[in-house]
Design a protein around this motif. Structure first.
Motif, PDB file in Angstrom:
ATOM      1  N   ASN A  70      94.193  38.288 -45.776  1.00 51.49           N
ATOM      2  CA  ASN A  70      94.462  39.314 -46.787  1.00 51.49           C
ATOM      3  C   ASN A  70      95.732  40.085 -46.460  1.00 51.49           C
ATOM      4  O   ASN A  70      96.567  40.327 -47.341  1.00 51.49           O
ATOM      5  N   SER A  75      95.708  35.661 -49.748  1.00 50.86           N
ATOM      6  CA  SER A  75      94.388  35.577 -50.363  1.00 50.86           C
ATOM      7  C   SER A  75      94.474  35.085 -51.807  1.00 50.86           C
ATOM      8  O   SER A  75      93.554  34.435 -52.305  1.00 50.86           O
ATOM      9  N   ASP A 305      91.721  31.675 -50.045  1.00 49.25           N
ATOM     10  CA  ASP A 305      90.659  32.657 -49.787  1.00 49.25           C
ATOM     11  C   ASP A 305      89.452  32.033 -49.119  1.00 49.25           C
ATOM     12  O   ASP A 305      88.623  32.731 -48.523  1.00 49.25           O
TER      13      ASP A 305
END
Length: 861
Positions: A70, A75, A305
């Protein structure tokens, strides 16, 4: 240099200078990243999230990978990212290479403080300019982990291989060719487990393995040569691994793409090093580069992700695999000691093999197999003694490897043995054939028997020696050498068979050109009415004998039936062409042959002497018979009454040669299409017309000669009576004068002899020549006399010459040479009369005189 150049850097570079330079530059790590080379620009990155440790030293997977993704901005990248990992020995510059290529901040070793482990576990970082994740693995063969290192090395390498699109294998130049230092053992295990765990699913993509060779010296070993060596090693590793049945026939190239790069020494060749780093960086990060490495998106088909969870599950699967655990201490010791014992046994084996190697350079060895088996047994005994004390499975495995290596070394000699044996057997085969074939250069009837005996002898020798050359459990075979020998023998048999066919062809042509040609020439030149019957009879007789001999030779050559028929067809055609050629030769002189035959019957008698036509001879009958006999040649040579296939000759064909009856002529007309036309109707008519002209000339000459004889012979009896009556007085006057009688007897006798010898015309020729001679001498004098007489009638009487002039004139008319006094007197008289005769000469010269001509042609006739 003594061992593949492995000590070149140490021996080629002064160690003290090298270490001093490295220590002076290693004190400041940041200084290594400055711009010190042409074409290399140190990239300055903005503040970014630092790397994290994905797997710690104890093998525990981190829980911070999702947060790292992230914070790195990946992501939401989906599949638009790439992952590269590096694998290599400890302290080989892996972290430094990644930092230079991707601008990462992996810790690097401080060389000034010594050589030690820097990277522990597995670390991950991201290139700030692209969506590229970078895995930095703990170095292999580390001193700190000791005996436990291999378990973690296998797991970390397999983890990197399962995740990375590009796995960089960092290798030192001097380590190429070493099994452990090059991480070949590690790659073998990783390939095997990777194939078992992760390649079973459909739709897998290839992983790129990039081998980067550090401290490479191009002048010592070119990169393409190193690439060939590494590819060969990879292929060998792939063949040794245990593969699932689905991939039993696969190769490493079905699952991996291999690329090779080299970097020079970072310290000693820093400018060149920085240039190559810049070029390599563009290949990783610049999609516009033609050699861009990545595929554009993550080839493992895992969204960004979901990458943390995917990586964690992969690590858990890898940790559960027992085959990745390290062997026991006894197995490790056995591996080490058995390798040493095997190497020593192999070294002694190579020395003991040298005499055999020397003896096989020029010829084959009779007991080759026994000598090879003895060498192998000695080498294995030398290995079994000390190696049997170690781990049994390891000892057996190394023993099998030693046996394979021994057989591999001897296999080269076995190939030489088969090559020499093949050459020897082929030479023996050729010598046997040469010894049994005649030296006279003639075709043999038992060629097949000679060839089979020679082939059997050569094959017996080959099989006997080849079987004795094999070694138990070696996997050797002499099939290839046997096939080569059979091919060579077949080729030589074909050449010898072709040579026999050539000799046979020459023999048949010689036989045809000899007796057959001579007989054919005699028959055609004589051109008897039975000419073509004789030609066919001789043709059939010659071909019957020759063809039986030819068939015997052809069957002895073991030829296919089709080839035999083809040769016989050609042979028959050659014989027929010989008849055609000779016939055309005679045909070109046919007009001469016709004249010769005509002259033989018309111009010569039955004894062959020139014919003398007598008044009682019937010239017309002889002429017609000779002319018709000569014209018969045109009928004989109108068609070539012979065939290629002499078997088709029939006994009733002879009547065609002399069609004396209407039925025979009609049959000739019907069967003429079976033969070759030699003379067209136009040619026939032209030859006949020309011959008739020449024959008519001969007839006219003969007729003229006969008429001449008849005229000479037909003197009327009344003429004889008149001659006697009117010449009565002259006859008695001749009889009374002995001189005249003798003259008449001589002349009459000569004429009688000339007439008896057929030279009655000779006296007339002599008389004619005498007349011509006298005419040429008398007529000019007579003409001059007449001219003088004409002048004397028209001119006044000349003055009386003096005595001297008269004397000169008298000398002149007598033809004798004149005296000097006469010449002087004549000159004075001429001067005196010159004036008086001028007018007469002018009048005579003004009118052209007509000389007196005497026509002697009638007298000559």
């Amino acid at each position: 240099r003594r061992v593949h150049g492995e000590d070149f850097i140490v021996r080629g570079t002064p160690i003290i200078q090298r270490e001093a330079k490295m220590e002076s530059l290693a004190t400041n790590e940041q200084k290594e990243r400055e711009d010190n080379a042409d074409g290399f620009v140190q990239v300055t990155y903005p503040h970014k999230q630092h790397k994290i440790q994905v797997v710690d030293y104890d093998g525990t997977f981190t829980q911070e990978l999702s947060e790292f993704i992230n914070l790195s901005g990946l992501s939401a990248a989906g599949f638009n990212y790439s992952l590269v990992a590096i694998l290599g020995c400890q302290s080989s510059g892996k972290s430094t290479l990644l930092n230079l290529l991707f601008g990462t901040q992996f810790p690097v070793m401080d060389s000034g403080q010594g050589r030690s482990q820097t990277t522990k576990g597995i670390w991950i970082d991201k290139d700030s300019t692209t969506n590229t994740l970078v895995l930095d693995l703990e170095g292999t063969d580390s001193r700190e982990r000791g005996e436990d290192r291999m378990s973690f090395e296998h797991k970390s390498a397999l983890f990197a291989l399962a995740l990375a699109e590009v796995l960089v294998v960092n290798m030192w130049f001097q380590d190429i060719g070493r099994y452990t230092a090059s991480n070949y053992g590690l790659l073998k295990t990783v390939f095997e487990v990777n194939l078992e765990l992760f390649q079973q699913q459909d739709g897998f993509t290839k992983t790129t393995l990039m081998f980067i060779i550090r401290d490479h010296i191009q002048q010592v070993t070119p990169l393409d040569r190193l690439e060939t060596m590494i590819r060969g090693d990879i292929d060998k590793i792939w063949k040794e691994i245990q593969k699932p049945a689905k991939f039993a026939e696969s190769s490493a190239w079905d699952f991996f793409e291999f690329r090779f790069e080299s970097l020079p020494h970072k310290v000693l060749e820093e400018p060149v090093f920085n240039q190559k780093i810049a070029a390599l960086r563009r290949r990783f990060l610049d999609p516009s580069d033609p050699n861009f490495i990545f595929h554009g998106q993550y080839s493992k088909n895992v969204p960004s992700d979901g990458f943390p969870r995917y990586a964690e599950s992969i690590w858990e699967v890898i940790r559960s695999q027992d085959q990745l655990n390290i062997p026991s201490q006894k197995e490790m010791l056995a591996n080490y000691r058995c390798d040493e014992i095997r190497a020593h046994a192999l070294s002694d084996f190579l020395l003991a093999m040298q005499p055999l190697k020397d003896s096989i350079k020029h010829t084959f060895v009779q007991d080759f197999g026994a000598q090879c088996q003895l060498l192998i047994d000695r080498a294995l005994e030398e290995y079994d003694g000390p190696a049997s004390r170690y781990h049994a499975s390891v000892c057996a495995q190394k023993r099998e490897q030693l046996h394979e290596r021994l057989c591999e070394e001897l296999n080269q000699l076995f190939r030489m043995q088969m090559a020499h044996l093949r050459a020897h057997c082929l030479e023996s085969f050729m010598n046997h054939i040469k010894a049994n074939l005649p030296k006279t250069g003639t075709a043999v009837r038992n060629f097949s028997e000679i060839v089979k005996a020679a082939e059997k002898q050569a094959m017996d020798i080959f099989h006997q020696v080849a079987e004795a050359s094999l070694v138990v459990n070696s996997g050797w075979t002499y099939t290839e050498a046997l096939e080569d020998l059979q091919t060579a023998i077949s080729d030589h048999i074909k050449r010898e068979r072709d040579n026999q066919l050539r000799l046979l062809t020459e023999e048949t042509k010689g036989a045809l050109e000899g007796g057959f040609m001579h007989s054919l020439s005699v028959i055609l030149e004589e051109a008897q009415p039975s000419m073509w019957s004789q030609v066919r009879r001789v043709h059939k007789s010659i071909m019957m004998d020759l063809e039986s001999s030819v068939l015997e030779v052809l069957h002895g050559l073991d030829l296919p039936e089709l080839s035999v028929e083809e040769f016989i067809t050609i042979f028959r055609q050659d014989a027929f062409n010989l008849i055609k050629r000779k016939t055309h030769e005679v045909l070109s002189f046919l007009p001469l042959y016709m004249l010769k035959r005509f002259d033989a019957k018309f111009r010569k008698d039955k004894d062959g002497l020139p014919r003398r036509w007598r008044p009682r001879d019937n010239i017309r009958e002889v002429f017609i018979e000779a002319r018709d006999d000569a014209l018969q040649l045109l009928d004989s040579f109108a068609y070539l009454r012979a065939n290629v296939d002499w078997h088709t000759y029939r006994e009733d064909d002879d009547h065609i040669l002399s069609p004396t009856t209407e039925a025979a002529a009609e049959k000739e007309k019907e069967q003429s299409h079976e033969y070759v036309e030699l003379l067209t109707p136009v040619q026939n008519a032209e030859m006949e017309a020309k011959f008739r002209q020449e024959a008519d000339v001969a007839y006219q000459e003969a007729h003229a000669q006969q008429e001449r004889l008849l005229q000479q012979a037909k003197i009327p009896y009344w003429m004889i009576a008149l001659l006697v009556i009117f010449g009565y007085d002259e006859i008695f006057s001749l009889l009374r004068s002995p001189f005249m009688l003798m003259l008449v007897v001589l002349v009459g006798g000569g004429l009688a002899v000339a007439h008896a010898l057929g030279m009655g015309h000779l006296p007339f020729v002599i008389a004619r020549q005498v007349f011509f001679t006298l005419s040429n001498q008398i007529l000019p004098n007579l003409e001059e006399t007449i001219r003088t007489q004409l002048q004397s009638f028209t001119a006044p009487p000349p003055p009386t010459p003096s005595a001297g002039a008269s004397a000169g004139l008298q000398h002149s008319r007598s033809g004798l040479p004149a005296t000097p006094m006469a010449r002087q007197t004549s000159s004075n008289a001429t001067l005196t009369t010159q004036a008086s005769s001028t007018s007469l000469n002018a009048s005579l010269t003004s009118r052209p005189t007509q000389p007196l001509r005497v026509d002697t042609s009638e007298k000559m006739d």
